[in-house]
Design a protein around this motif. Structure first.
Motif, short mmCIF file in Angstrom:
data_model
loop_
_atom_site.label_atom_id
_atom_site.label_comp_id
_atom_site.label_asym_id
_atom_site.label_seq_id
_atom_site.Cartn_x
_atom_site.Cartn_y
_atom_site.Cartn_z
N ARG A 66 45.54 31.67 29.92
CA ARG A 66 45.07 31.20 31.23
C ARG A 66 45.66 29.85 31.58
O ARG A 66 46.17 29.63 32.67
N LEU A 234 45.13 39.31 35.66
CA LEU A 234 44.16 39.00 34.60
C LEU A 234 43.89 37.50 34.46
O LEU A 234 42.78 37.07 34.15
N ALA A 237 41.35 36.60 36.95
CA ALA A 237 40.13 37.40 36.99
C ALA A 237 39.04 36.77 36.12
O ALA A 237 39.30 36.32 35.02
N GLU A 238 37.82 36.77 36.65
CA GLU A 238 36.70 36.19 35.91
C GLU A 238 36.10 37.21 34.95
O GLU A 238 35.42 36.86 34.00
N MET A 239 36.33 38.48 35.26
CA MET A 239 35.75 39.54 34.42
C MET A 239 36.81 40.57 34.10
O MET A 239 37.87 40.60 34.71
N PRO A 240 36.49 41.46 33.14
CA PRO A 240 37.42 42.54 32.81
C PRO A 240 37.74 43.35 34.06
O PRO A 240 36.87 43.60 34.89
N HIS A 263 33.70 42.74 40.24
CA HIS A 263 34.92 42.15 39.73
C HIS A 263 35.36 40.99 40.60
O HIS A 263 35.75 41.19 41.75
N GLU A 297 40.91 45.06 25.62
CA GLU A 297 40.33 46.15 26.42
C GLU A 297 38.96 46.46 25.86
O GLU A 297 38.81 46.68 24.66
N ARG A 304 41.27 42.63 30.02
CA ARG A 304 41.07 41.19 30.20
C ARG A 304 41.90 40.39 29.19
O ARG A 304 42.45 40.95 28.25
#
Length: 307
Positions: A66, A234, A237-240, A263, A297, A304
DNA sequence: AAGACGTGGGA
DNA sequence: TTCCCAAGTCT
């Protein structure tokens, strides 16, 4: 060369006398195939967030990816995290000081091992990067560019050129590299500003053109492009993200991702991914490759970054 | 030992 | 606009 370097070298943070070996190692990895100007801000954030290998190792590898941002080749972030973990496990949380120990770390190859041993620990090492190769090729070889791949003859020459004194060898490595980076550049070398113009056999020969054409890397339509687009989704993204949303369904993003789906996505990256119009087969292959590299996964098929 | 692996700015 | 390429590593 010494005078030139002392007088004109760029003031880079990882060259500060108080920069830690960890800071130098991080800079070397970030600088692999990535320009200084883009590394600078990310390096600062990394060192503030993770002042030591132990700090990075304490966070999940996904955090490293990240905060790698858009430096490119995100597997370098994964390997740096793995290297930090290895340093905690095998070196008491410290960056090792020898070439061989450094070379054994994930993501650390011959160049980086030599560079860290030299610049962080003052050791006499034969540092050979693309800049040094180009300077040597021109000054001593009379060619516009070095060979496509590093040769044993080049390494031998570089080693013979290295000053015998430890401190002088470190400065020599830094100076030749700097010369290649700011004066003896690949595109349009600034020969007028070169401190060793008179000693350059390439200039003496009339600056002949390269005797081969470097083969460029393709990009459009490659798995790398798809992987880059997936990681971009990804990263933000905060979530899967369900596989279906990631690479199967032609999601209509005109109204954004439905809140009910749970999501928290930034539509822009997803739009870019879908805009590639990549074949399902390629999307699957790219995702499989990323999972093999360390993406995670969950049981429900959510994709994620680890952590 | 070729080829895979990201990204964005300058020419 | 397209192409080049920037402190490489790994397989």
């Amino acid at each position: 060369m010494a005078d030139w370097f002392a007088g004109t070298a760029r003031d880079l943070p990882w060259r500060d006398a108080d920069c830690s070996p960890w800071g130098i190692l991080v800079s070397e990895v970030m600088l692999q195939q990535t320009p200084v100007v883009r590394v600078l801000p990310v390096w600062r954030e990394w060192l503030e967030r993770w002042p030591s290998p132990a700090h990075l190792a304490a966070d999940p590898s996904g955090a490293a990816v990240r905060h790698w941002g858009r430096l490119g080749y995100p597997r370098r972030a994964l390997r740096l995290h793995a290297a930090a973990t290895a340093m905690v496990a095998d070196h008491g949380g410290a960056v090792p000081s020898t070439y061989d120990e450094l070379l054994s770390l994930p993501g650390v190859g011959t160049y980086t091992a030599a560079a860290v041993a030299a610049f962080a620990f003052g050791r006499r090492e034969t540092v050979v990067d693309t800049n040094i190769r180009r300077v040597h090729a021109r000054v001593f070889g009379g060619s516009a560019l070095p060979a496509p791949a590093l040769t044993a003859a080049e390494m031998k020459r570089a080693t013979e050129l290295l000053p015998a004194d430890d401190a002088l060898s470190v400065q020599w490595n830094a100076a030749v590299m700097e010369l290649g980076a700011v004066v003896c550049t690949a595109r349009s070398p600034l020969c007028d500003a070169c401190p060793i113009l008179d000693a350059c056999s390439w200039v003496a020969a009339g600056r002949p053109a390269p005797d081969y054409v470097p083969k460029g890397q393709s990009w459009a339509g490659t798995d790398r492009q798809v992987r880059g687009a997936i990681v971009a989704v990804l990263r933000d993204a905060e979530m899967p993200v369900p596989r279906s949303i990631l690479l199967e369904s032609p999601v209509d993003l005109s109204m954004g991702v439905p809140a009910a789906s749970g999501h928290a996505l930034r539509p822009a990256a997803l739009t870019t991914l879908h805009g590639l119009q990549a074949p399902a087969e390629q999307l699957e292959r790219a995702l499989a490759g990323l999972l093999a590299d360390g993406l995670a996964e969950d049981a429900e098929g959510g994709i994620r970054l680890p952590g």
